[in-house]
Design a protein around this motif. Structure first.
Motif, PDB file in Angstrom:
ATOM      1  N   PRO A  47      29.756  38.048  42.263  1.00 36.21           N
ATOM      2  CA  PRO A  47      31.153  37.922  42.706  1.00 36.21           C
ATOM      3  C   PRO A  47      31.613  39.035  43.648  1.00 36.21           C
ATOM      4  CG  PRO A  47      30.990  37.405  40.380  1.00 36.21           C
ATOM      5  CD  PRO A  47      29.642  37.927  40.796  1.00 36.21           C
ATOM      6  N   ILE A  48      31.087  40.238  43.497  1.00 33.21           N
ATOM      7  CA  ILE A  48      31.540  41.331  44.363  1.00 33.21           C
ATOM      8  C   ILE A  48      31.242  41.026  45.824  1.00 33.21           C
ATOM      9  CG2 ILE A  48      29.392  42.697  44.226  1.00 33.21           C
ATOM     10  CD1 ILE A  48      31.206  45.196  44.091  1.00 33.21           C
ATOM     11  N   ARG A  49      30.158  40.297  46.084  1.00 38.19           N
ATOM     12  CA  ARG A  49      29.826  39.931  47.453  1.00 38.19           C
ATOM     13  C   ARG A  49      30.801  38.887  48.002  1.00 38.19           C
ATOM     14  NH1 ARG A  49      24.275  40.002  49.659  1.00 38.19           N
ATOM     15  NH2 ARG A  49      23.257  41.882  48.894  1.00 38.19           N
ATOM     16  N   ASP A 166      36.652  31.509  39.363  1.00 33.23           N
ATOM     17  CA  ASP A 166      37.275  31.138  38.094  1.00 33.23           C
ATOM     18  C   ASP A 166      37.455  32.395  37.245  1.00 33.23           C
ATOM     19  OD1 ASP A 166      34.721  31.756  37.161  1.00 33.23           O
ATOM     20  OD2 ASP A 166      34.174  29.671  36.736  1.00 33.23           O
ATOM     21  N   ASP A 167      37.994  32.224  36.038  1.00 28.97           N
ATOM     22  CA  ASP A 167      38.279  33.383  35.192  1.00 28.97           C
ATOM     23  C   ASP A 167      37.027  34.212  34.931  1.00 28.97           C
ATOM     24  OD1 ASP A 167      40.897  32.599  35.092  1.00 28.97           O
ATOM     25  OD2 ASP A 167      40.789  31.718  33.092  1.00 28.97           O
ATOM     26  N   ALA A 168      35.924  33.530  34.633  1.00 25.71           N
ATOM     27  CA  ALA A 168      34.668  34.250  34.362  1.00 25.71           C
ATOM     28  C   ALA A 168      34.198  34.989  35.615  1.00 25.71           C
ATOM     29  CB  ALA A 168      33.596  33.281  33.877  1.00 25.71           C
ATOM     30  N   GLY A 169      34.413  34.388  36.776  1.00 25.05           N
ATOM     31  CA  GLY A 169      33.995  35.021  38.022  1.00 25.05           C
ATOM     32  C   GLY A 169      34.756  36.299  38.302  1.00 25.05           C
ATOM     33  N   ASP A 171      36.242  38.173  35.994  1.00 23.30           N
ATOM     34  CA  ASP A 171      35.768  39.149  35.006  1.00 23.30           C
ATOM     35  C   ASP A 171      34.471  39.790  35.498  1.00 23.30           C
ATOM     36  OD1 ASP A 171      37.827  38.955  33.155  1.00 23.30           O
ATOM     37  OD2 ASP A 171      36.838  37.385  31.986  1.00 23.30           O
ATOM     38  N   ALA A 172      33.585  38.956  36.039  1.00 23.40           N
ATOM     39  CA  ALA A 172      32.308  39.464  36.544  1.00 23.40           C
ATOM     40  C   ALA A 172      32.521  40.369  37.749  1.00 23.40           C
ATOM     41  CB  ALA A 172      31.385  38.304  36.907  1.00 23.40           C
ATOM     42  N   TYR A 173      33.536  40.088  38.559  1.00 30.75           N
ATOM     43  CA  TYR A 173      33.843  40.975  39.691  1.00 30.75           C
ATOM     44  C   TYR A 173      34.215  42.365  39.195  1.00 30.75           C
ATOM     45  CZ  TYR A 173      36.439  43.268  43.391  1.00 30.75           C
ATOM     46  OH  TYR A 173      36.887  44.205  44.296  1.00 30.75           O
ATOM     47  N   VAL A 174      35.063  42.422  38.186  1.00 37.09           N
ATOM     48  CA  VAL A 174      35.449  43.721  37.631  1.00 37.09           C
ATOM     49  C   VAL A 174      34.210  44.448  37.099  1.00 37.09           C
ATOM     50  CG1 VAL A 174      36.850  44.910  35.898  1.00 37.09           C
ATOM     51  CG2 VAL A 174      37.769  42.901  37.080  1.00 37.09           C
ATOM     52  N   ALA A 175      33.326  43.703  36.431  1.00 36.15           N
ATOM     53  CA  ALA A 175      32.094  44.309  35.918  1.00 36.15           C
ATOM     54  C   ALA A 175      31.218  44.819  37.061  1.00 36.15           C
ATOM     55  CB  ALA A 175      31.332  43.294  35.074  1.00 36.15           C
ATOM     56  N   ASP A 176      31.144  44.059  38.149  1.00 31.41           N
ATOM     57  CA  ASP A 176      30.349  44.501  39.300  1.00 31.41           C
ATOM     58  C   ASP A 176      30.877  45.817  39.861  1.00 31.41           C
ATOM     59  OD1 ASP A 176      28.667  42.302  39.206  1.00 31.41           O
ATOM     60  OD2 ASP A 176      29.661  41.219  40.832  1.00 31.41           O
ATOM     61  N   THR A 177      32.193  45.920  40.007  1.00 36.84           N
ATOM     62  CA  THR A 177      32.755  47.137  40.597  1.00 36.84           C
ATOM     63  C   THR A 177      32.538  48.356  39.708  1.00 36.84           C
ATOM     64  OG1 THR A 177      34.976  46.853  39.634  1.00 36.84           O
ATOM     65  CG2 THR A 177      34.541  45.784  41.767  1.00 36.84           C
ATOM     66  N   ALA A 178      32.339  48.124  38.416  1.00 33.08           N
ATOM     67  CA  ALA A 178      32.134  49.239  37.494  1.00 33.08           C
ATOM     68  C   ALA A 178      30.866  50.019  37.832  1.00 33.08           C
ATOM     69  CB  ALA A 178      32.075  48.732  36.056  1.00 33.08           C
ATOM     70  N   ARG A 191      35.502  46.583  32.556  1.00 35.84           N
ATOM     71  CA  ARG A 191      34.432  45.638  32.865  1.00 35.84           C
ATOM     72  C   ARG A 191      34.876  44.182  32.811  1.00 35.84           C
ATOM     73  NH1 ARG A 191      29.976  48.729  33.227  1.00 35.84           N
ATOM     74  NH2 ARG A 191      30.151  50.797  32.296  1.00 35.84           N
ATOM     75  N   ASP A 192      36.169  43.958  32.596  1.00 35.81           N
ATOM     76  CA  ASP A 192      36.733  42.621  32.720  1.00 35.81           C
ATOM     77  C   ASP A 192      38.224  42.774  33.008  1.00 35.81           C
ATOM     78  OD1 ASP A 192      38.017  43.130  30.246  1.00 35.81           O
ATOM     79  OD2 ASP A 192      36.394  42.186  29.122  1.00 35.81           O
ATOM     80  N   ARG A 193      38.904  41.658  33.254  1.00 37.98           N
ATOM     81  CA  ARG A 193      40.308  41.743  33.649  1.00 37.98           C
ATOM     82  C   ARG A 193      41.184  42.293  32.532  1.00 37.98           C
ATOM     83  NH1 ARG A 193      41.782  36.016  35.157  1.00 37.98           N
ATOM     84  NH2 ARG A 193      40.300  35.700  33.464  1.00 37.98           N
ATOM     85  N   GLY A 194      40.849  41.957  31.290  1.00 33.37           N
ATOM     86  CA  GLY A 194      41.621  42.522  30.193  1.00 33.37           C
ATOM     87  C   GLY A 194      41.514  44.028  30.150  1.00 33.37           C
ATOM     88  N   GLY A 195      40.298  44.524  30.341  1.00 35.32           N
ATOM     89  CA  GLY A 195      40.099  45.971  30.369  1.00 35.32           C
ATOM     90  C   GLY A 195      40.779  46.614  31.561  1.00 35.32           C
ATOM     91  N   LEU A 196      40.806  45.905  32.692  1.00 34.72           N
ATOM     92  CA  LEU A 196      41.462  46.429  33.883  1.00 34.72           C
ATOM     93  C   LEU A 196      42.971  46.538  33.659  1.00 34.72           C
ATOM     94  CD1 LEU A 196      41.344  47.289  36.863  1.00 34.72           C
ATOM     95  CD2 LEU A 196      41.436  44.859  37.478  1.00 34.72           C
ATOM     96  N   THR A 197      43.554  45.511  33.067  1.00 35.47           N
ATOM     97  CA  THR A 197      44.991  45.551  32.775  1.00 35.47           C
ATOM     98  C   THR A 197      45.326  46.696  31.834  1.00 35.47           C
ATOM     99  OG1 THR A 197      45.186  43.154  33.080  1.00 35.47           O
ATOM    100  CG2 THR A 197      46.914  44.249  31.793  1.00 35.47           C
ATOM    101  N   GLN A 198      44.499  46.872  30.810  1.00 33.63           N
ATOM    102  CA  GLN A 198      44.728  47.951  29.861  1.00 33.63           C
ATOM    103  C   GLN A 198      44.563  49.309  30.519  1.00 33.63           C
ATOM    104  OE1 GLN A 198      45.872  47.895  26.747  1.00 33.63           O
ATOM    105  NE2 GLN A 198      45.802  50.136  26.753  1.00 33.63           N
ATOM    106  N   CYS A 199      43.580  49.428  31.395  1.00 35.66           N
ATOM    107  CA  CYS A 199      43.343  50.687  32.106  1.00 35.66           C
ATOM    108  C   CYS A 199      44.558  51.054  32.955  1.00 35.66           C
ATOM    109  CB  CYS A 199      42.098  50.547  32.976  1.00 35.66           C
ATOM    110  SG  CYS A 199      41.691  52.023  33.941  1.00 35.66           S
ATOM    111  N   LEU A 200      45.072  50.100  33.712  1.00 36.47           N
ATOM    112  CA  LEU A 200      46.245  50.374  34.535  1.00 36.47           C
ATOM    113  C   LEU A 200      47.440  50.772  33.671  1.00 36.47           C
ATOM    114  CD1 LEU A 200      45.942  47.402  37.041  1.00 36.47           C
ATOM    115  CD2 LEU A 200      45.655  49.815  37.602  1.00 36.47           C
TER     116      LEU A 200
END
Length: 288
Positions: A47-49, A166-169, A171-178, A191-200
């Protein structure tokens, strides 16, 4: 004849955009990134690509700069050391090259790019106008910059991407950027959107619009170093950069939210502009 004119126009506009973003050495750099054989950090289907190769990055990049500016220590470091006012295009070109190398380049080139940035971060130290010390290599500060950038690119792609994931994609993008974040020194990036929201959310108490942040917003939104003829197009991208910000970030920066105007004019302009950028920058297939 008309087809030839359209193709020539497309090539000229695309080349102009590419030179602005990639710099005078962009063509050689692009060839090295994409044509050098060897293993990559990311497979071609990651997904990062998809996200980093999309025209929505023009909007996501503006949004990321605005969001990142809300951390006083990060903004102080940028204001004092990045040269974004004196050489904004150079900073854009360096950033875009780093993203391209780490996303598409060989593993060796990606690691070399990361090592270079880490060396720069290590040397950047100082104090804010209030006397607070900052160090660009601080994992906590790097974590904010990474989270703000990832969230901005993701939001822009969700809204304007040619092929939304999609949602999984996402989430995978966030994991890729990690992977890049950890290489740069971020401790335990999301490493997923939930973790990103919590981090912010954890950074929210630290954020505010300092005079430097407001000055940066004025520079980005009202006084960009853009030729007069291109300013209407940039204004459309900038308006959408504001529109994809989290609501709380817009409030902190004092940027108004006008849902009717955004839905009626701003968002359609964003779709049109990102579509035009894709049209210009994607090379046409060779004639048979």
């Amino acid at each position: 004849m008309e087809v030839t004119i359209v193709i020539e126009l497309r090539e000229r506009v695309g080349e102009s955009l590419f030179k602005r973003v990639a710099g005078p050495e962009g063509t050689a750099t692009r060839a090295r990134i994409h044509e050098t054989p060897g293993p990559r950090w990311y497979d071609t289907d990651r997904p990062i690509r998809v996200v980093h190769g999309d025209a929505s990055m023009f909007i996501g990049g503006i949004s990321a700069l605005l969001l990142q500016s809300l951390h006083p220590l990060a903004m102080a470091a940028v204001a004092a050391h990045s040269g974004f006012r004196g050489d904004p295009w150079g900073r854009l070109q360096r950033t875009s090259t780093f993203l391209a190398v780490t996303t598409y380049g060989t593993a060796d080139d990606a690691q070399e790019a990361v090592d270079h940035v880490r060396g720069i971060h290590e040397r950047i130290r100082g104090r804010t106008a209030e006397g607070l010390a900052y160090h660009a290599a601080d994992p906590h500060l790097l974590g904010w910059v990474h989270a703000a950038e990832t969230d901005s690119f993701l939001r822009a792609h969700q809204r304007f991407g040619a092929r939304p994931l999609d949602d999984a994609g996402y989430d995978a993008y966030v994991a890729d950027t990690a992977r890049v974040a950890e290489a740069l020194g971020v401790s335990d990036p999301p490493r997923d959107r939930g973790g990103l929201t919590q981090c912010l959310s954890t950074y929210r108490p630290e954020l505010r619009a300092t005079p430097e942040a407001r000055a940066a917003a004025r520079f980005l939104l009202l006084r960009p170093p853009i030729p007069v003829v291109a300013r209407p197009f940039y204004a459309g991208l900038a308006a959408n950069g504001v529109a994809v910000l989290p609501a709380w970030a817009r409030e902190v920066l004092g940027l108004p939210r006008l849902p009717f105007i955004e839905n009626l004019a701003v968002r359609p302009a964003g779709r049109a502009l990102t579509g035009a950028i894709r049209w210009a920058m994607v090379k046409p297939a060779p004639s048979p």
